[in-house]
Design a protein around this motif. Structure first.
Motif, PDB file in Angstrom:
ATOM      1  N   VAL A   1       3.198 -13.156   1.501  1.00 42.12           N
ATOM      2  CA  VAL A   1       1.974 -12.363   0.864  1.00 42.12           C
ATOM      3  C   VAL A   1       2.239 -11.443  -0.193  1.00 42.12           C
ATOM      4  CG1 VAL A   1       1.186 -12.237   3.361  1.00 42.12           C
ATOM      5  CG2 VAL A   1       2.794 -10.396   2.701  1.00 42.12           C
ATOM      6  N   GLY A   2       3.237 -11.660  -1.024  1.00 40.89           N
ATOM      7  CA  GLY A   2       3.298 -11.451  -2.361  1.00 40.89           C
ATOM      8  C   GLY A   2       4.234  -9.879  -2.401  1.00 40.89           C
ATOM      9  N   TRP A   3       4.839  -9.539  -1.366  1.00 43.69           N
ATOM     10  CA  TRP A   3       5.823  -8.587  -1.340  1.00 43.69           C
ATOM     11  C   TRP A   3       7.257  -8.845  -1.372  1.00 43.69           C
ATOM     12  CZ3 TRP A   3       4.523  -3.217   1.428  1.00 43.69           C
ATOM     13  CH2 TRP A   3       3.179  -2.860   1.170  1.00 43.69           C
ATOM     14  N   SER A   4       7.875  -8.241  -2.230  1.00 45.85           N
ATOM     15  CA  SER A   4       9.493  -8.484  -2.284  1.00 45.85           C
ATOM     16  C   SER A   4      10.326  -7.514  -2.370  1.00 45.85           C
ATOM     17  CB  SER A   4       9.673  -9.042  -3.753  1.00 45.85           C
ATOM     18  OG  SER A   4       9.346  -8.425  -4.648  1.00 45.85           O
ATOM     19  N   LEU A   5      11.555  -7.573  -1.888  1.00 48.17           N
ATOM     20  CA  LEU A   5      12.366  -6.659  -1.621  1.00 48.17           C
ATOM     21  C   LEU A   5      12.938  -6.071  -3.067  1.00 48.17           C
ATOM     22  CD1 LEU A   5      13.993  -5.375   0.713  1.00 48.17           C
ATOM     23  CD2 LEU A   5      16.006  -6.978   0.295  1.00 48.17           C
ATOM     24  N   HIS A   6      12.839  -4.726  -3.278  1.00 45.92           N
ATOM     25  CA  HIS A   6      13.182  -4.018  -4.403  1.00 45.92           C
ATOM     26  C   HIS A   6      14.619  -4.100  -4.754  1.00 45.92           C
ATOM     27  CE1 HIS A   6      12.663  -1.421  -7.768  1.00 45.92           C
ATOM     28  NE2 HIS A   6      11.305  -1.061  -7.739  1.00 45.92           N
ATOM     29  N   ASP A   7      14.886  -4.261  -6.109  1.00 46.70           N
ATOM     30  CA  ASP A   7      16.324  -4.267  -6.565  1.00 46.70           C
ATOM     31  C   ASP A   7      17.130  -3.007  -6.306  1.00 46.70           C
ATOM     32  OD1 ASP A   7      16.113  -6.981  -6.893  1.00 46.70           O
ATOM     33  OD2 ASP A   7      15.415  -6.785  -9.245  1.00 46.70           O
ATOM     34  N   ALA A   8      16.132  -1.998  -6.573  1.00 47.20           N
ATOM     35  CA  ALA A   8      16.612  -0.562  -6.506  1.00 47.20           C
ATOM     36  C   ALA A   8      15.842   0.179  -5.436  1.00 47.20           C
ATOM     37  CB  ALA A   8      16.512   0.197  -7.925  1.00 47.20           C
ATOM     38  N   PRO A   9      16.369   0.054  -4.312  1.00 54.74           N
ATOM     39  CA  PRO A   9      15.535   0.358  -2.809  1.00 54.74           C
ATOM     40  C   PRO A   9      15.286   1.933  -3.093  1.00 54.74           C
ATOM     41  CG  PRO A   9      17.643  -0.610  -2.413  1.00 54.74           C
ATOM     42  CD  PRO A   9      17.831  -0.430  -3.821  1.00 54.74           C
ATOM     43  N   THR A  10      15.886   2.809  -3.731  1.00 58.08           N
ATOM     44  CA  THR A  10      15.619   4.344  -3.823  1.00 58.08           C
ATOM     45  C   THR A  10      14.350   4.524  -4.365  1.00 58.08           C
ATOM     46  OG1 THR A  10      17.023   4.550  -5.675  1.00 58.08           O
ATOM     47  CG2 THR A  10      17.772   5.084  -3.575  1.00 58.08           C
ATOM     48  N   VAL A  11      13.627   3.544  -5.214  1.00 58.84           N
ATOM     49  CA  VAL A  11      12.409   3.862  -5.907  1.00 58.84           C
ATOM     50  C   VAL A  11      11.558   2.916  -5.421  1.00 58.84           C
ATOM     51  CG1 VAL A  11      13.675   4.592  -8.042  1.00 58.84           C
ATOM     52  CG2 VAL A  11      13.093   2.003  -7.631  1.00 58.84           C
ATOM     53  N   ALA A  12      11.742   2.083  -4.228  1.00 58.50           N
ATOM     54  CA  ALA A  12      10.657   1.178  -3.705  1.00 58.50           C
ATOM     55  C   ALA A  12       9.509   2.127  -3.245  1.00 58.50           C
ATOM     56  CB  ALA A  12      11.005   0.388  -2.749  1.00 58.50           C
ATOM     57  N   PRO A  13       8.140   1.780  -3.609  1.00 56.96           N
ATOM     58  CA  PRO A  13       6.935   2.602  -2.923  1.00 56.96           C
ATOM     59  C   PRO A  13       6.724   2.569  -1.693  1.00 56.96           C
ATOM     60  CG  PRO A  13       6.305   0.454  -4.352  1.00 56.96           C
ATOM     61  CD  PRO A  13       7.888   0.675  -4.410  1.00 56.96           C
ATOM     62  N   TRP A  14       7.447   1.249  -1.088  1.00 59.48           N
ATOM     63  CA  TRP A  14       7.127   1.073   0.468  1.00 59.48           C
ATOM     64  C   TRP A  14       8.087   0.827   1.195  1.00 59.48           C
ATOM     65  CZ3 TRP A  14       1.817   2.194   0.627  1.00 59.48           C
ATOM     66  CH2 TRP A  14       1.054   1.909  -0.314  1.00 59.48           C
ATOM     67  N   THR A  15       8.375   1.210   2.551  1.00 58.26           N
ATOM     68  CA  THR A  15       9.339   0.661   3.346  1.00 58.26           C
ATOM     69  C   THR A  15       8.659   0.088   4.434  1.00 58.26           C
ATOM     70  OG1 THR A  15       9.121   2.729   4.927  1.00 58.26           O
ATOM     71  CG2 THR A  15      10.662   3.038   2.858  1.00 58.26           C
ATOM     72  N   VAL A  16       9.546  -0.707   4.849  1.00 57.65           N
ATOM     73  CA  VAL A  16       9.417  -1.757   6.153  1.00 57.65           C
ATOM     74  C   VAL A  16      10.450  -1.936   7.206  1.00 57.65           C
ATOM     75  CG1 VAL A  16       8.719  -4.179   6.759  1.00 57.65           C
ATOM     76  CG2 VAL A  16       8.194  -3.402   4.581  1.00 57.65           C
ATOM     77  N   GLN A  17       9.900  -1.347   8.415  1.00 62.89           N
ATOM     78  CA  GLN A  17      10.803  -1.460   9.510  1.00 62.89           C
ATOM     79  C   GLN A  17      10.481  -2.659  10.440  1.00 62.89           C
ATOM     80  OE1 GLN A  17      11.261   2.448  11.516  1.00 62.89           O
ATOM     81  NE2 GLN A  17      11.353   1.188  13.471  1.00 62.89           N
ATOM     82  N   VAL A  18      11.227  -3.330  10.949  1.00 61.16           N
ATOM     83  CA  VAL A  18      10.859  -4.627  11.689  1.00 61.16           C
ATOM     84  C   VAL A  18      11.888  -4.634  12.948  1.00 61.16           C
ATOM     85  CG1 VAL A  18      12.460  -6.316  10.135  1.00 61.16           C
ATOM     86  CG2 VAL A  18      10.834  -7.228  11.654  1.00 61.16           C
ATOM     87  N   SER A  19      11.092  -5.102  14.017  1.00 60.68           N
ATOM     88  CA  SER A  19      12.025  -5.062  15.265  1.00 60.68           C
ATOM     89  C   SER A  19      11.688  -6.253  16.056  1.00 60.68           C
ATOM     90  CB  SER A  19      11.698  -3.657  16.043  1.00 60.68           C
ATOM     91  OG  SER A  19      10.537  -3.600  16.224  1.00 60.68           O
TER      92      SER A  19
END
Length: 230
Positions: A99-117
């Protein structure tokens, strides 16, 4: 449990053991089938609250591409569940990439967080199956507490020839937050029931279902079917 048997003279083969093995092999054949794909049917419900996102967010309804980082609960980050969580996140990463979302290379500046369970409930049989459906006390007489073999044996047992076929209830959940405010902006769950064994492909299909119509899903529960190659 005590079993009593009346034995005729001489040694004979055990036709019930052969019958049980044959039935088990037939069940496996029916489950595996010969098709090139199998269907993972999911009950999905999603909730989007992008309008509540603070003005500092990239967009009210973000358009791809976007970047994110994974967020874990304490129970997901340590102990025996950590390895399973990492495998689940790897599958979620693949689903989010679609869906066009990718893991950020620098996590501390990623605009979104994803929690999966994810979770699984294993049942000894399907909810609609009678506990006695798997008991065969002879040739064509389900539910009896004895069997008469072809050679004349009478075998007593109230749990004779139990044919267990486990049934699984599974669920995956994804929660997306605006990283700066920790506000939940998207939540989706996909539930699947069936006899399929746990595989990465099955969980991947469930995650794909949970992200169907992302980021603006329709209201209410819906069914999302995903075909998975064998």
């Amino acid at each position: 449990m005590t079993k009593h048997a009346l034995h005729p003279q001489g040694h004979t083969a055990n036709p019930l053991r052969t019958l049980k093995a044959t039935l088990a092999a037939l069940a496996l054949t029916l489950l595996s089938g010969c098709a090139s794909v199998y269907l993972v049917d999911n009950q999905v419900q999603s909730f989007a609250r992008w309008a509540d996102t603070p003005a500092t967010a990239p967009a009210a309804v973000p358009k791809a591409p976007q970047t994110y980082r994974f967020e874990r609960l304490p129970s997901q980050g340590a102990g025996p569940g950590a390895a399973g969580q990492e495998a689940l996140e790897n599958l979620a990463r693949v689903a989010l990439a679609k869906v066009g979302w990718s893991l950020h290379d620098a996590p501390t500046v990623a605009p979104w967080t994803v929690q999966v369970s994810a979770g699984t409930l294993r049942l000894p049989r399907a909810p609609w199956e009678d506990p006695w459906d798997g008991y065969w006390g002879g040739f064509g007489f389900p539910g009896r507490d004895y069997a008469v073999t072809a050679s004349g044996h009478i075998v007593w047992s109230p749990v004779f020839m139990r044919m267990d076929m486990p049934y699984y209830k599974r669920e995956v959940a994804l929660v997306v937050r605006h990283a700066a405010s920790a506000r939940v902006v998207y939540e989706s769950r996909a539930a699947h029931e069936g006899r399929w064994n746990s595989t990465p492909e099955l969980w991947g299909a469930m995650l794909d279902a949970a992200l169907r119509d992302f980021p603006t899903p329709p209201d209410g529960a819906r069914q999302v079917n995903i075909e998975v190659p064998r």
